[in-house]
Design an enzyme around this catalytic site. Sequence first.
Site, PDB file in Angstrom:
ATOM      1  N   LYS A  15     -57.325 -12.141 -18.774  1.00  0.00           N
ATOM      2  CA  LYS A  15     -56.440 -11.507 -17.804  1.00  0.00           C
ATOM      3  C   LYS A  15     -56.109 -12.439 -16.638  1.00  0.00           C
ATOM      4  CE  LYS A  15     -57.011  -6.632 -18.815  1.00  0.00           C
ATOM      5  NZ  LYS A  15     -57.405  -5.293 -18.341  1.00  0.00           N
TER       6      LYS A  15
ATOM      7  N   ARG B 194     -63.965  -5.172 -24.118  1.00  0.00           N
ATOM      8  CA  ARG B 194     -62.738  -5.178 -24.925  1.00  0.00           C
ATOM      9  C   ARG B 194     -62.190  -6.600 -24.903  1.00  0.00           C
ATOM     10  NH1 ARG B 194     -57.126  -4.358 -24.162  1.00  0.00           N
ATOM     11  NH2 ARG B 194     -56.126  -3.098 -25.787  1.00  0.00           N
TER      12      ARG B 194
END
Length: 275
Positions: A219, A253
């Site tokens: 991210k 995740r």
Amino acid sequence: MKKLVLAGRVVTTENPAFVMGIVNVTPDSFWKESRGGAEHAMQLIEEGADVLDVGGESSRPGAAYVSAEEEIERIIPVIRSIRKKSSIPISVDTRKKKVMEAAVSEGADILNDISALEDDDELGVYAAAVKIPVILMHKRGIPAIMQTNTSYENVFTEVDSYLTQRASYALSCGISADRLIIDPGIGFGKNLAANVELIRNCGKLCGGTYPVLMALSRKTCIGEMTGQPVEKRLYGTLAADILSVRNGAFMIRVHDVAAAADTMKVMKYLEGAKN
């Protein structure tokens, strides 16, 4: 030992956290290597995924929502193909009852809702009826504009309050407490400082009542911390995953399952899996 309670079975891991592999059946997810169908899913199983998260609607910053029909058209063939070869738990990243109904009918096990049951009034009651686990995520606004408002007086307090409220709503729908998982929504309407605070304190959310999913893989915040583009954020992701698990994460995740699975195995040996 970690336990994941599904509708008809309990899945366990001896590792300190479950590894959820990302299968994006979308043309616009931010990490292109996560895009794919059944073949990609089977690769992630071989690499050691404990759970697969299949999504047909991108939620990257700036993404536009798609219709339920388009989501179904994208994900159902993939779920059907996975189920022909594997009994691995399948999570579905959706906000819509219609999509989840179609997915469950093909063997999906878990609802991963970035709207925390806010976007579809019927979804919570449906999830309770079929006894599936539900992941409730915090975000601010919709993906198309969520990064335009990232200011908080106290990000932990605000995210904690929101997730506590949404968990209470889920319970009122009839969802069992042992089937609730919370996600602070790293990168969803948050700046670097907010993301860091939530990673540091993830296990304290909702007073530690519910297991926590952390989705950090490649991210923007990892790029901000390392100065690396998305293609070079694996090492930073692994470091963040290790610390989030130390801080209480129950599941991570990830895009890079093989690396994450090995990381969890090493943590098991060096620290021991915690209940």
